[in-house]
Motif scaffolding. Structure first.
Motif, PDB file in Angstrom:
ATOM      1  N   TYR A 107       2.425  -0.789  -8.946  1.00 33.64           N
ATOM      2  CA  TYR A 107       2.951  -0.091  -7.780  1.00 33.64           C
ATOM      3  C   TYR A 107       4.155   0.730  -8.211  1.00 33.64           C
ATOM      4  O   TYR A 107       4.681   0.584  -9.326  1.00 33.64           O
ATOM      5  CB  TYR A 107       3.364  -1.096  -6.693  1.00 33.64           C
ATOM      6  CG  TYR A 107       3.986  -2.347  -7.258  1.00 33.64           C
ATOM      7  CD1 TYR A 107       5.336  -2.403  -7.593  1.00 33.64           C
ATOM      8  CD2 TYR A 107       3.194  -3.481  -7.515  1.00 33.64           C
ATOM      9  CE1 TYR A 107       5.887  -3.531  -8.140  1.00 33.64           C
ATOM     10  CE2 TYR A 107       3.761  -4.625  -8.065  1.00 33.64           C
ATOM     11  CZ  TYR A 107       5.114  -4.637  -8.378  1.00 33.64           C
ATOM     12  OH  TYR A 107       5.654  -5.759  -8.940  1.00 33.64           O
ATOM     13  N   LYS A 124       4.677   1.166  -3.004  1.00 29.51           N
ATOM     14  CA  LYS A 124       3.380   1.760  -2.677  1.00 29.51           C
ATOM     15  C   LYS A 124       2.465   1.682  -3.889  1.00 29.51           C
ATOM     16  O   LYS A 124       2.920   1.706  -5.038  1.00 29.51           O
ATOM     17  CB  LYS A 124       3.543   3.241  -2.281  1.00 29.51           C
ATOM     18  CG  LYS A 124       4.468   3.497  -1.094  1.00 29.51           C
ATOM     19  CD  LYS A 124       3.831   3.098   0.208  1.00 29.51           C
ATOM     20  CE  LYS A 124       4.784   3.284   1.386  1.00 29.51           C
ATOM     21  NZ  LYS A 124       5.059   4.699   1.660  1.00 29.51           N
ATOM     22  N   LYS A 130      -1.659   5.503  -2.979  1.00 32.94           N
ATOM     23  CA  LYS A 130      -0.977   5.876  -1.749  1.00 32.94           C
ATOM     24  C   LYS A 130       0.182   6.826  -2.025  1.00 32.94           C
ATOM     25  O   LYS A 130       0.436   7.756  -1.252  1.00 32.94           O
ATOM     26  CB  LYS A 130      -0.457   4.632  -1.031  1.00 32.94           C
ATOM     27  CG  LYS A 130      -0.015   4.911   0.391  1.00 32.94           C
ATOM     28  CD  LYS A 130       0.065   3.657   1.229  1.00 32.94           C
ATOM     29  CE  LYS A 130       0.360   3.990   2.686  1.00 32.94           C
ATOM     30  NZ  LYS A 130       0.394   2.793   3.543  1.00 32.94           N
ATOM     31  N   GLU A 176       0.516  10.532  -0.308  1.00 31.53           N
ATOM     32  CA  GLU A 176       1.713  10.951   0.425  1.00 31.53           C
ATOM     33  C   GLU A 176       2.288  12.231  -0.160  1.00 31.53           C
ATOM     34  O   GLU A 176       2.731  13.119   0.573  1.00 31.53           O
ATOM     35  CB  GLU A 176       2.762   9.843   0.388  1.00 31.53           C
ATOM     36  CG  GLU A 176       2.420   8.658   1.273  1.00 31.53           C
ATOM     37  CD  GLU A 176       3.528   7.620   1.277  1.00 31.53           C
ATOM     38  OE1 GLU A 176       4.499   7.777   0.497  1.00 31.53           O
ATOM     39  OE2 GLU A 176       3.421   6.649   2.048  1.00 31.53           O
ATOM     40  N   TYR A 220       5.224  -7.275   0.705  1.00 34.01           N
ATOM     41  CA  TYR A 220       4.209  -6.548  -0.068  1.00 34.01           C
ATOM     42  C   TYR A 220       3.887  -7.302  -1.361  1.00 34.01           C
ATOM     43  O   TYR A 220       2.713  -7.512  -1.707  1.00 34.01           O
ATOM     44  CB  TYR A 220       4.724  -5.144  -0.376  1.00 34.01           C
ATOM     45  CG  TYR A 220       3.807  -4.309  -1.258  1.00 34.01           C
ATOM     46  CD1 TYR A 220       2.868  -3.451  -0.696  1.00 34.01           C
ATOM     47  CD2 TYR A 220       3.884  -4.380  -2.647  1.00 34.01           C
ATOM     48  CE1 TYR A 220       2.028  -2.689  -1.501  1.00 34.01           C
ATOM     49  CE2 TYR A 220       3.058  -3.627  -3.458  1.00 34.01           C
ATOM     50  CZ  TYR A 220       2.122  -2.771  -2.881  1.00 34.01           C
ATOM     51  OH  TYR A 220       1.284  -2.016  -3.674  1.00 34.01           O
ATOM     52  N   ASP A 244       5.764   2.574   9.738  1.00 36.19           N
ATOM     53  CA  ASP A 244       5.293   1.422   8.987  1.00 36.19           C
ATOM     54  C   ASP A 244       5.461   0.147   9.826  1.00 36.19           C
ATOM     55  O   ASP A 244       4.574  -0.700   9.886  1.00 36.19           O
ATOM     56  CB  ASP A 244       6.094   1.324   7.685  1.00 36.19           C
ATOM     57  CG  ASP A 244       5.688   0.150   6.809  1.00 36.19           C
ATOM     58  OD1 ASP A 244       4.642   0.255   6.145  1.00 36.19           O
ATOM     59  OD2 ASP A 244       6.411  -0.866   6.799  1.00 36.19           O
TER      60      ASP A 244
END
Length: 744
Positions: free
Chosen positions: A93, A108, A112, A116, A340, A394
């Motif tokens: 990530y 993220k 992703k 973005e 996460y 979010d």
């Protein structure tokens, strides 16, 4: 080397500043950090033998590496580890942020992050531009200063007392990592690798800005810097050498051991430092389960993080440090990112569930506090600025709060999902746990809005403020607190930004109140469609013999009335009622009016003995990049205290959209005020004891009778049991309540 002045996007570092130093060179007797030998050999200068001895021998792939290291073939062992690491299946990530702000960092997946960036080409261009500068050793080190280091980066460069610590957070390096994820250009990883080795070689010779705080080995440094190191280590740099593996493993192991001993030996400590340290300890444990100590690291980190989750966040969702943006956002995102990690590493589901429950309250707290313009208030050590919409988006999705989308659409212009737009069940909100109340007319961008601050002292990030407020109306900030400069190295931070006179409050002799001993007491709150009411008392000036009670009445959607009563034990002190306004105020009939529109009438109902005008710095309302400041105006109403008699300020605050408000107030008695506007007449009764003036009789602390031509009179009552008008009982209750009704 030369310093380049840049005033573009602000790099927020205040949220992790060591300005108020917690010494981290002395430790409890049972902590191994108190043993210089342990720190030297097991943390700072780990030998090859010590490193490989820290690995788990029960893992087949690691067992082969340990057999090689056991023969003294350390280079070969590091190369084997590199092969293992590259082939290891594990979550990967990247940290994404909003305009390079530290307090907006979210984890993220690579996919992703790429999506973005494709949706926001301007952000992508900014990342690549920043990464290009880094490749030339031009680094935004601290605040808004950018340094061109020339051929070699000097990690011992003096960048202000706090600045060197901020530089060693390494957050400035993350554009290199994101740029690689977006482009797969190996040159970005080559530059990071070069910088890492330069830092590693210098790390033992870094001089301290604070004698009691090591730049490299302290909680915030270890808690933030290693995020960048780990994310770099995930990425497939083709020319990574065995020395990089050696140095990275020793760096990570040393960091984890130092943090573990600190968290184990020093126990729970309030504030954000321990959250950052424990977050990193947990992340290292999940990323490197090959270390024998990792299971215990994770247990300890999650224990402390659970303690903070329940002790640092109030039931209403506010954070204990009471800074709406910086510390609330930074700690919230630490928990969001922890959730996460727990998910992708498939551990700690019970803790992840607790995080979801608690952090959902913080989303509600934020939408309560956000101004109608989308700004987050600059209260205590908090920057102003537009609140990052993606955090609320979010949260709306994560915590299943559809009404957040309505707030986002109206206040921040975000496109809502294709479902009916709904809004929160509350408009105004009382949040006594965190010590804030908000008066709001509606959820539109033009709403009238006031926040009121009356909470407890919560450490060094608290300002010398009490009953201070901010006002927004018709899409504009009309009265604001000073907030915070860009960094804690700002020379005005202590003498101005934190001072009582930099806030919309009453001061005595322009001295700071005793904030540590002070909080709002005997708080009364009521909110309805017509009337909001707040009252509280404090003894922050007890050393000067002053007791203060402030009452605020919001007659929706027209005006506020602020009534301050000060009981003084002595005569001759200067009592000052301050209001700070982005727009200048000029003398006008009935008081003082803004020189621009939208604006506000500030009308003293009780004449002061003197009036003063001045200017001071404040968090900017014109440039909403967090950390920006500007000079604004203040108005001071003075009166000299008189022992044993009434010392009162009564001020009408009436916002207007275009033409100046045609509103005036007359004090018909100490308890009866009549406010006249173009289309209404209000009779406001304020009393701490039952009153009977021959027309109105009540035991309520506040009664508002609102009349408009052709409409029935409307009545708002706060904490009463009866109301009689001209001898006729128009309302009665068996217990004290607040209510609103139309007069028959």
């Amino acid at each position: 080397m030369r310093t380049v002045s840049v005033s573009s996007i602000v790099f927020l570092l205040a949220c992790c500043s060591p300005h108020y130093v917690v010494p981290q060179l002395k430790f409890s007797q049972g902590s191994r950090l108190a043993d210089p030998g342990y720190v030297e050999s097991s943390v700072k200068n780990i030998s090859d033998e010590e490193l490989f001895d820290a690995f788990r021998a029960d893992l087949p792939a690691i067992g082969e590496i340990l057999r090689i290291s056991g023969r003294g073939e350390f280079r070969n062992a590091y190369e084997r580890w590199g092969t293992y690491w590259a082939a290891k299946r594990q979550p990967k990530y990247i940290t994404r942020d909003h305009q390079f702000l530290l307090d907006t960092e979210t984890l993220k997946s690579y996919e992703k992050a790429r999506l973005e960036a494709a949706d926001r080409p301007a952000d992508r261009d900014s990342i690549l531009a920043r990464a290009s500068l880094l490749k030339r050793n031009i680094i935004r080190t601290w605040g808004d200063a950018v340094i061109d280091f020339g051929p070699v980066v000097d990690f011992n460069r003096e960048i202000g007392q706090s600045g060197k610590y901020g530089f060693h957070y390494w957050s400035w390096s993350k554009p290199l990592l994101t740029a690689y994820v977006l482009t797969e250009d190996q040159s970005y990883l080559a530059k990071f690798d070069e910088l890492f080795h330069r830092w590693y070689e210098q790390r033992k010779s870094i001089t301290r800005g604070f004698p009691e705080l090591d730049v490299v080995y302290y909680e915030l440094g270890l808690g933030t810097r290693n995020r960048a190191f780990i994310e770099y280590y995930f990425l497939p740099y083709k020319n990574r050498t065995w020395q990089t593996h050696e140095r990275m493993l020793k760096t990570i192991l040393g960091a984890a051991r130092w943090l573990y001993e600190l968290e184990r030996g020093e126990g729970y400590r309030p504030g954000n430092w321990q959250i950052h340290g424990c977050y990193m300890l947990a992340q290292i444990a999940m990323v490197f389960p090959e270390f024998r100590e990792s299971e215990e690291w994770l247990r300890m980190a999650l224990q402390r993080l659970q303690e903070h989750l329940h002790q640092d966040f109030f039931e209403d969702g506010g954070h204990s440090e009471r800074a709406p943006r910086n510390y609330t956002l930074a700690t919230y995102l630490s928990y969001r990112n922890l959730s996460y990690l727990l998910s992708v590493y498939n551990v700690g589901e019970d803790i992840a569930k607790q995080i979801r429950q608690r952090m959902g309250n913080t989303i509600d707290w934020w939408i309560s506090m956000i101004a109608p313009t989308g700004e987050i208030p600059a209260i205590n050590d908090s920057h102003r600025g537009l609140f990052p919409a993606f955090v609320l988006q979010d949260g709306a999705e994560f915590f299943r709060k559809p009404y957040v989308y309505g707030v986002l659409a109206n206040l921040l212009g975000s496109k809502p999902p294709e479902t009916p737009v709904v809004f929160p069940s509350f408009v105004s909100r009382h949040m006594p746990a965190s010590g804030f109340s908000v008066m709001r007319s509606d959820w539109q961008r033009d709403a009238l809005y006031m926040n009121i601050n009356y909470g407890k002292w919560n450490g060094s990030h608290t300002h010398y403020d009490m009953f201070d407020f901010e006002i927004y109306a018709y899409g504009k900030a009309l009265a604001i607190d000073a907030g915070l400069g860009l960094t804690y190295d700002d020379p005005l931070y202590v003498p101005w930004y934190r001072s009582s006179r930099a806030h919309n409050m009453v001061t005595v002799n322009d001295q700071n109140l005793d904030r540590e001993k002070c909080e709002g007491k005997n708080v009364v709150w009521s909110s309805g469609t017509q009337l909001d009411y707040f009252a509280a008392e404090h003894d922050g000036y007890a050393r000067l013999g002053v007791h203060h009670r402030r009452q605020i009445v919001f007659a929706k959607p027209h005006y506020w009335m602020v009534i301050d009563d000060l009981k003084c034990d002595r005569s001759g002190d200067t009592l000052t009622w301050y209001i700070h306004t982005p727009s200048p105020l000029e003398r006008s009939d009935g008081g003082y009016r803004s020189t621009s529109t939208p604006g506000m009438l500030v009308a003293p109902v009780v004449s002061p003995s003197a009036v003063r005008f001045g200017k001071g710095m404040a968090a900017s309302t014109s440039d909403l990049a967090p950390g920006k400041t500007e000079e604004i105006n203040w108005l001071a109403l003075d009166r000299i205290s008189s022992a044993g008699s009434a010392n009162r300020f009564v001020v009408l605050l009436a916002p207007y959209r275009q033409s100046a408000a045609s509103v005036n107030c007359n004090a018909l008695s100490e308890t009866h005020f009549q406010i006249r506007g173009e289309k209404f007449t209000d009779d406001l009764y304020i009393s701490s004891i039952p009153l009977n003036d021959g027309t109105v009789s009540t035991d309520a602390c506040c009664v508002l009778i609102h009349r408009e031509a052709g409409l029935p009179a409307r009545v708002g009552i706060v904490q009463g049991t009866f109301l009689r008008i001209n001898g006729r009982e128009v309302w009665k209750s068996g217990t004290p309540i607040s209510t609103e009704f139309e007069l028959a």
